[in-house]
Structure formats: C-alpha cells, structure tokens
Design a protein around this motif. Sequence first.
Motif, short mmCIF file in Angstrom:
data_model
loop_
_atom_site.label_atom_id
_atom_site.label_comp_id
_atom_site.label_asym_id
_atom_site.label_seq_id
_atom_site.Cartn_x
_atom_site.Cartn_y
_atom_site.Cartn_z
N ASP A 240 -9.11 -11.17 6.89
CA ASP A 240 -10.20 -10.22 6.36
C ASP A 240 -10.00 -8.76 7.02
O ASP A 240 -10.32 -7.81 6.06
CB ASP A 240 -11.91 -10.54 6.75
N LEU A 241 -9.55 -8.39 8.00
CA LEU A 241 -9.52 -7.22 8.49
C LEU A 241 -8.17 -6.57 7.93
O LEU A 241 -8.43 -5.34 7.40
CB LEU A 241 -9.07 -7.25 10.11
N CYS A 242 -7.33 -7.39 7.52
CA CYS A 242 -5.93 -6.80 6.82
C CYS A 242 -6.38 -6.35 5.24
O CYS A 242 -6.04 -5.42 4.76
CB CYS A 242 -4.86 -7.85 6.76
N ALA A 243 -7.15 -7.44 4.84
CA ALA A 243 -7.73 -6.91 3.31
C ALA A 243 -8.43 -5.54 3.37
O ALA A 243 -8.18 -4.94 2.43
CB ALA A 243 -8.67 -8.05 2.88
N GLN A 244 -9.29 -5.35 4.49
CA GLN A 244 -9.96 -4.29 4.38
C GLN A 244 -9.25 -2.73 4.36
O GLN A 244 -9.65 -1.90 3.96
CB GLN A 244 -11.01 -4.13 5.71
N LYS A 245 -8.27 -3.21 5.29
CA LYS A 245 -7.22 -1.80 5.45
C LYS A 245 -6.06 -2.02 4.29
O LYS A 245 -5.00 -0.91 4.68
CB LYS A 245 -6.66 -2.08 6.66
N GLY A 246 -6.08 -2.83 3.35
CA GLY A 246 -5.06 -2.66 2.45
C GLY A 246 -3.55 -3.26 3.21
O GLY A 246 -2.55 -2.78 2.50
N ILE A 247 -3.45 -4.15 4.30
CA ILE A 247 -2.22 -4.51 4.66
C ILE A 247 -1.98 -5.91 4.25
O ILE A 247 -2.93 -6.92 4.09
CB ILE A 247 -2.59 -4.40 6.21
N ILE B 49 1.25 6.49 9.62
CA ILE B 49 1.62 5.48 8.50
C ILE B 49 1.04 4.32 9.11
O ILE B 49 1.48 3.43 10.10
CB ILE B 49 3.12 5.62 8.28
N LEU B 50 0.15 3.49 8.16
CA LEU B 50 -0.26 2.21 8.43
C LEU B 50 0.73 1.22 8.10
O LEU B 50 1.59 1.28 7.27
CB LEU B 50 -1.51 1.95 7.69
N PRO B 51 0.90 0.05 8.98
CA PRO B 51 1.69 -0.80 8.73
C PRO B 51 1.48 -1.46 7.18
O PRO B 51 0.36 -1.75 6.51
CB PRO B 51 1.59 -1.92 9.55
N ALA B 52 2.60 -1.64 6.31
CA ALA B 52 2.60 -2.19 5.02
C ALA B 52 2.03 -3.65 5.26
O ALA B 52 1.44 -4.13 4.01
CB ALA B 52 3.72 -2.02 4.33
N THR B 53 2.70 -4.37 6.07
CA THR B 53 2.49 -5.79 6.10
C THR B 53 2.26 -6.19 7.65
O THR B 53 2.73 -5.39 8.59
CB THR B 53 3.56 -6.50 5.90
N ALA C 244 0.72 -1.10 0.03
CA ALA C 244 -0.17 0.10 -0.13
C ALA C 244 0.90 1.32 -0.09
O ALA C 244 0.25 2.43 -0.57
CB ALA C 244 -1.19 0.15 1.28
N ASP C 245 2.15 1.11 0.44
CA ASP C 245 3.08 2.41 0.32
C ASP C 245 3.47 2.54 -0.84
O ASP C 245 4.57 3.48 -0.95
CB ASP C 245 4.13 2.53 1.77
N GLY C 246 3.21 1.86 -1.82
CA GLY C 246 3.83 1.85 -3.23
C GLY C 246 5.07 1.01 -3.33
O GLY C 246 5.61 1.06 -4.55
N ASN C 247 5.79 0.31 -2.30
CA ASN C 247 6.77 -0.40 -2.49
C ASN C 247 6.45 -2.02 -2.96
O ASN C 247 5.25 -2.23 -3.08
CB ASN C 247 7.49 -0.50 -1.01
N LYS C 248 7.21 -2.42 -3.42
CA LYS C 248 6.91 -3.87 -4.09
C LYS C 248 7.80 -4.96 -3.57
O LYS C 248 9.06 -4.78 -3.18
CB LYS C 248 7.22 -3.99 -5.72
N MET C 249 7.44 -6.21 -3.04
CA MET C 249 7.67 -7.14 -2.37
C MET C 249 7.49 -8.63 -2.89
O MET C 249 6.41 -8.92 -3.52
CB MET C 249 7.03 -7.22 -0.99
#
Length: 322
Positions: free
Chosen positions: A204-211, A184-188, A10-15
């Motif tokens: 499901d909660l993480c999916a809602q927040k884009g984590i 800043i929300l956690p990316a992961t 979500a922060d624009g980085n790729k993993m």
Amino acid sequence: MPSAPIVDLADGNKMPQVGLGLWKVENATCADTVYNAIKEGYRLFDGACDYGNEVEAGQGVARAIKEGIVKREDLFIISKLWNSFHDQDQVEPICKKQLADWGVDYFDLYYIHFPVSLEYVSPETRYPPGWFYDGDKEVRLGKASLESTWKAMEQLKKNGLAKSIGISNYNGALLMDLFTYAEILPATLQIEHHPYLVQQSLLDLCAQKGIKVVGYSSFGPQSFLDCNMKVAEDFQLLFHHDTITKIADKHNKTAAQVLLRWATQRGISVIPKSTTKSRLLENLDVCSFDLTEDDIKEISSLDRNFRFNNPLNYGIPVYNFA
C-alpha cells in the motif's frame, strides 16, 4: 509465443511484468538458459553481483543478439549493488564491472540489493564477495549510510549507466526515511512476496508513492529447500497446498501459474526461475486468465508473515530484518 504485459514505471521507463530470475542458475547452464528464454519470449532478466553468473548471462544475451533474435533495446536487464560496495566511491566502479560482465552499456534497472553496508572487499580479492569479509564466517559491517549510497545510485541514473534505479529488501520505515533525502524516487521495490509473506501494508505504501513492486521467491518455501534451509521444511509446499491446487484445478492451470497470477493480477511483477522449456512457457503465460476476487482473498489468507530470505535463516549474523 506468450509475452509479458508491460508495466509503466514512474520515471517513464517500461518494464515487462514477468521475467526470468537468475538466482541459483548454475554457471554451466546459465548462458544457454538465458539464450533459450529469449527464444521463448522472455525479455526481462533479473541478475545480481551476488549470483556469480553475470558473465554467463551476458554470453546468452550476446548470442541472441548476434543471431538477430533480439536487439539490446528489446531486453530489460536488471542487476544489483552488493552490500560490500555501498561506499559512494565504489558504486560506479562496481556497476561498470557488472556492465562489462554482462557485455552491455547500461542496465535497465539497478537495485540496492540489501539495506545493509558491509566492509569493502576488492573484486580482485574475491568476487562475488558474499556476506563474509573473510569468505568464511566473519561479518564486518561497513560505514556507508543508505542516504550516501542512494545518492551514488542517483548519479548512475544521471550518467546513463542505469535507466532506472530501485531498492530491494527495504521495509516501510526505510522507505519513509528514503523519501526525506531522495532527489529521484526508486522506480521499483523488490521484495520477497508469496502467500506466506504478503506484506500488504508495504504494498500500500508503494502504491501511494507510485513505486512498482517486484516479488521474488513467488513459490515460497520451494525456493529455499535446495539451500538446505531447515525452517523451510516446516511449511507446506504451496505447490501442494489444498487452497492452491483447488484453485488451479478450477482454472485448469498449474499451481505455479496460480501463484504467479495471484501476484500479477494484484499489480506485482514476478521473476520466477526455471531452466526447462515447458516451465518457462508456463511461467510467462500467467496473465491470460483471471482469478476471482474470492480466489485472491483465499490465497492471501494464507499469510503467516514469514520471511525465508532472512540472513539469520542461513546462519549469517546480520539482523537487518530484526
């Protein structure tokens, strides 16, 4: 040579979605393990202060870079903040020490390892400090709040010491609390994840927040038998479970590949450990086939909501999963 799919954070980085976990990789072989994994196509390496092998892991990275196999920017290097360094004024110094151990200028991702603060132990006294203040049996809880520690983590990202920041071993309540104070929300979020511990509501909660979720111990009890964890002996090994072996035979894959594909096909990243070339290649090549919807449901139905990586299972009196 297989390669891992790329996950957009979500922060624009790729993993990379598949990497090599360094937990329990012995110091004597760690440098060679990392170097050989890079040669075989691995680009993500998941380390931690507590694993005690970051110097050696960095040596493997340095060797691969020196030989021109990769550049630093080709790699996704992860480490974690140990519990003893949660005080705000200790977060940046220990992160810098870990960077120096790895021999790099930044981490691609840096986690809070556990949502528990322990009393500070100087790296000059004992490193890594482990769970016990005296190195034996005394646990001393620290005074740092998770909010203050997260604020220090955010500063690491702002200062360029970590491109992404994340959390590990948090539950839903702690996540919802974090949402109230995080700039800043956690990316992961990294969690124990296998068919005996699915944690679907947390996913499901993480999916809602884009984590994005990273699962560790993908093979369940297998990871803990060599830790002399007696409770792991009460569970059927997933590698030999009839459900897993049946699905593996159907797809002409190994049980390990099926377990990893069950995770990756559901959007979860994985960091299995291996030190042999054949297993390294098998583990990396887990997105080239698809399980059926029924396969996924059948594997998920094995859920027993049991967590192996609980300090209490090691005889450590820390009740963060109570």
